[in-house]
Write a protein that holds these residues in place. Structure first.
Motif: not given
Length: 398
Positions: A77, A207, A330
């Motif tokens: 991420n 995320h 997520f």
């Protein structure tokens, strides 16, 4: 990094579907880490970089540091920010390291190493490998590796710990991050809170390790706040973040961790279990973008209780028991719960929810905020969102 700023941002957005704003945060997290440590190598190697935090606390000045070879595993991420915090710090305390960045960021993994070497790093202290799972896991339990450091999922960290045995794994992961909104705010204040919390939920398509999971408050607060959040979500477009212009920030990009069907299954199972689907979303299809990516429209679940568990097919891997309030998603699924008071929220945070990283409290009461500071661990955000867009992702900007 400063010289190649625009190239770095382009590189980040080519690999990871981010708006320019989110790519900018990724870059500056790493850049400000380098800024903070610039010129500090001698102090760091003497152990003087960190002040004594508590009387008698001498760990940061321990003469035995560095520990030895470090293996650094970083996530998909934040492909610039998190790696640089790790390997710049390792290099400056004299720790040779092996950097295993996430395969999604393979181009950046190489670019960062090239920049480090171009800045004068000793090539004998810097190593990089690429790969997934089984191909590289011998690195984790190799007896020559003194330190294993991972930012990623708790399942991966748990597997690494089994491989390491009694030798520890240094782990930073995400969390089921909750927010409490107190009584006493005007409607105008609640609208501002709704905008901020919506970004905490949908920013970077959910995320972030500090992404908002749920909101709690009294029935009076939630009855006003939820419609405001849903209207703010109307302002967000489901699209490929790389395809939009630099000034557009309200984009829900593709899901990189889960299948879109999993979000739809959670929504349907929650409704069957007694939760209310306040905003219906889930898997999207029917256009070129959605048909070739895992695309999820935002969902809001309300009237959720800690006792509500559901079973869903978790990403096609079989049935998994999911507690709606404490299982990390997520995914753009916002969970909300009515709670009588702040003490009930504290009980939930301390007793029921085992896995959080950032807790947000919105209140004008110093007494309530002080109580939160006394008993809540981790990152406590006061009158701000859990995603910590300044002091976390931009490394010390607050």
């Amino acid at each position: 990094m400063h010289h190649f700023y625009e190239e770095c941002l382009t590189e980040i957005r080519h690999q990871i579907p981010k708006t320019r704003l989110e790519a900018d945060k990724d870059f500056w997290e790493g850049k400000r880490c380098a800024d903070h440590l610039e010129g500090s190598a001698e102090r760091a190697m003497l152990g003087d970089l960190m002040p004594t935090m508590l009387e008698g606390h001498t760990y940061w000045k321990n003469k035995n540091l560095p520990a030895g070879i470090a293996a650094i595993f970083t996530p998909m991420n934040f492909i610039y920010g998190i790696p640089m915090i790790q390997f710049i710090g390792a290099y400056l305390v004299g720790t040779p390291f092996i950097f295993k960045g996430h395969p999604f960021g393979a181009i950046s993994n190489t670019s960062m190493m090239r920049m480090l070497l171009a800045a004068g790093a000793d090539p004998h202290s810097v190593q990089k490998i690429e790969g997934f799972g089984k191909r590289i896991e011998t690195l984790v339990h190799d007896p020559r590796v003194a330190v294993v450091r991972i930012t990623g999922s708790d399942a991966t960290a748990e597997h690494m710990q089994k491989l390491r045995g009694v030798r520890p794994v240094k782990f930073e992961g995400g969390g089921s991050n909750w927010c409490f909104v107190d009584d006493g705010f005007s409607d105008d204040d609640l609208k501002k809170i709704a905008v901020r919390l919506t970004y905490s939920k949908l920013g970077f398509s959910s995320h972030k390790c500090t992404t908002l999971h749920g909101i709690a408050g009294s029935s009076a607060v939630m009855s006003k706040l939820l419609p405001m959040i849903s209207r703010e979500m109307d302002e967000w477009k489901v699209a490929n973040p790389e395809s939009v212009s630099a000034d557009i920030t309200k984009i829900v990009g593709p899901c990189m961790v889960h299948k879109a069907k999993t979000a739809s299954d959670i929504q349907d199972a929650a409704e069957r279990a007694g939760a209310k689907v306040f905003r219906r979303g889930g898997r999207q299809s029917g256009n070129e973008y959605a048909d070739h990516a895992e695309v999820i429209a935002p969902i809001i679940l309300s009237n959720v209780k800690p006792s509500i568990n559901v079973e869903v097919d978790w990403d096609g891997k079989g049935l998994k028991k999911v507690n709606l309030m404490s299982t990390e998603f997520f995914m753009p699924i916002l969970v909300t719960s009515e709670m009588a008071n702040f003490d009930e929220f504290l009980d939930f945070c301390l007793v029921i929810n085992p896995h959080d990283l950032a807790v947000s409290i919105w209140s004008r009461s110093d007494k309530l905020l002080s109580k939160g500071r006394l008993v809540l661990g981790g990152m406590l955000k006061e009158n701000d969102g859990t995603d910590s867009a300044l002091d976390w992702e931009e490394f010390g900007a607050s």
